[in-house]
Design a protein around this motif. Sequence first.
Motif, PDB file in Angstrom:
ATOM      1  N   PHE A   1      46.277  42.705  40.228  1.00  0.00           N
ATOM      2  CA  PHE A   1      46.019  43.979  38.800  1.00  0.00           C
ATOM      3  C   PHE A   1      46.258  44.887  39.135  1.00  0.00           C
ATOM      4  CE2 PHE A   1      42.759  40.432  40.387  1.00  0.00           C
ATOM      5  CZ  PHE A   1      41.688  40.765  39.459  1.00  0.00           C
ATOM      6  N   GLY A   2      46.208  46.111  38.839  1.00  0.00           N
ATOM      7  CA  GLY A   2      47.515  46.876  37.948  1.00  0.00           C
ATOM      8  C   GLY A   2      48.676  46.994  38.043  1.00  0.00           C
TER       9      GLY A   2
ATOM     10  N   VAL B   1      40.539  42.167  46.544  1.00  0.00           N
ATOM     11  CA  VAL B   1      40.029  42.677  45.262  1.00  0.00           C
ATOM     12  C   VAL B   1      39.363  43.942  45.490  1.00  0.00           C
ATOM     13  CG1 VAL B   1      38.505  40.767  44.239  1.00  0.00           C
ATOM     14  CG2 VAL B   1      40.222  41.995  42.652  1.00  0.00           C
ATOM     15  N   SER B   2      39.835  45.291  45.386  1.00  0.00           N
ATOM     16  CA  SER B   2      38.788  46.180  45.058  1.00  0.00           C
ATOM     17  C   SER B   2      37.208  45.663  44.438  1.00  0.00           C
ATOM     18  CB  SER B   2      39.041  46.982  44.944  1.00  0.00           C
ATOM     19  OG  SER B   2      38.804  46.839  43.548  1.00  0.00           O
ATOM     20  N   PRO B   3      36.093  45.960  45.303  1.00  0.00           N
ATOM     21  CA  PRO B   3      34.724  46.326  44.436  1.00  0.00           C
ATOM     22  C   PRO B   3      34.681  46.568  42.593  1.00  0.00           C
ATOM     23  CG  PRO B   3      34.761  46.145  47.057  1.00  0.00           C
ATOM     24  CD  PRO B   3      36.070  46.719  46.523  1.00  0.00           C
ATOM     25  N   GLU B   4      35.407  47.862  42.852  1.00  0.00           N
ATOM     26  CA  GLU B   4      35.380  48.928  41.963  1.00  0.00           C
ATOM     27  C   GLU B   4      35.995  48.387  40.576  1.00  0.00           C
ATOM     28  OE1 GLU B   4      35.141  51.482  45.156  1.00  0.00           O
ATOM     29  OE2 GLU B   4      36.860  49.879  44.518  1.00  0.00           O
ATOM     30  N   THR B   5      37.355  47.563  40.920  1.00  0.00           N
ATOM     31  CA  THR B   5      38.235  46.778  40.312  1.00  0.00           C
ATOM     32  C   THR B   5      36.657  45.562  39.219  1.00  0.00           C
ATOM     33  OG1 THR B   5      40.063  46.623  41.008  1.00  0.00           O
ATOM     34  CG2 THR B   5      39.692  45.126  39.880  1.00  0.00           C
TER      35      THR B   5
ATOM     36  N   GLU C   1      33.470  42.684  35.232  1.00  0.00           N
ATOM     37  CA  GLU C   1      31.790  42.574  35.156  1.00  0.00           C
ATOM     38  C   GLU C   1      31.127  43.602  34.010  1.00  0.00           C
ATOM     39  OE1 GLU C   1      31.391  40.410  39.198  1.00  0.00           O
ATOM     40  OE2 GLU C   1      30.322  42.189  38.404  1.00  0.00           O
ATOM     41  N   ASP C   2      31.852  45.016  34.326  1.00  0.00           N
ATOM     42  CA  ASP C   2      31.050  45.542  32.789  1.00  0.00           C
ATOM     43  C   ASP C   2      31.646  45.390  31.102  1.00  0.00           C
ATOM     44  OD1 ASP C   2      29.465  46.811  34.382  1.00  0.00           O
ATOM     45  OD2 ASP C   2      31.022  48.784  34.749  1.00  0.00           O
TER      46      ASP C   2
END
Length: 253
Positions: free
Chosen positions: A213-214, A236-240, A245-246
């Motif tokens: 990621f990134g 993996v970060s919750p923000e990711t 999911e958004d």
Amino acid sequence: MKNITERHQLILQELKRTGTVSIQELSDLMQVSGVTIRKDLKILEDKNLLFRTHGGGSINNPYAIERPINEKQFINAEEKQSIAKAALSLIRQNDSIMIGSGTTVFELARAFHPTKQVTVITPAVKVTLELSNRPNVEVLQLGGLIRQNSSSVAGSYAEYILENISCGILFIGVDGIDFDFGLSISNLTEAGLNQKMISTAQSVAVLADHTKFGKRGIGKICDLDQVQYIVTDSRVSPETVKSLEDRGIKVII
């Protein structure tokens, strides 16, 4: 208005604090134009103090480096095995699946023991060798020139074979997942075949550990909106996860 030295100090402070900065945020923070911030980021990159990214800068190199498959298999090996086992639940009743090249999706092949007949389409020689004598598995090996780094075929002949093929789900590995750039790999030769495999499958599942990621590889293979599932590890970060999911992507940890 801050002078150039003050701006550079502030950019580096923000990088140290968050790891990444965006042009828009820095422009709002310092009340200067986006053009000025881009010039600042270019100067700081030339001094090896940051890496420029699409829309900002990062303290970490966002570009994936191509490594031979025999070297990659030892990187985050446990995470890859766990990801592969979690991805098995997506196969369900599909009578045909596609497995791309890469060490994480190879772990899926190793863990795959179907109780009903399944056709597996793959460009990866290692996947074919793993599954060729597996009960209830029929393998369609795509043809073409084999790349040594990946032990996988690429080129127009393999893409031609896919013209008249459809499959339920594609399991694919990538070198980079970037919210702006999309999914990418670190070799241009294989990018075209990956794009063709994505268009052939009814759904796409990306198997990638948290380090992808990134990151960006040189060859883009698709946008994020072409992906239905991402299977990754718990680091993996919750923000990711929320951002994915958004966008309507089902994330499996």
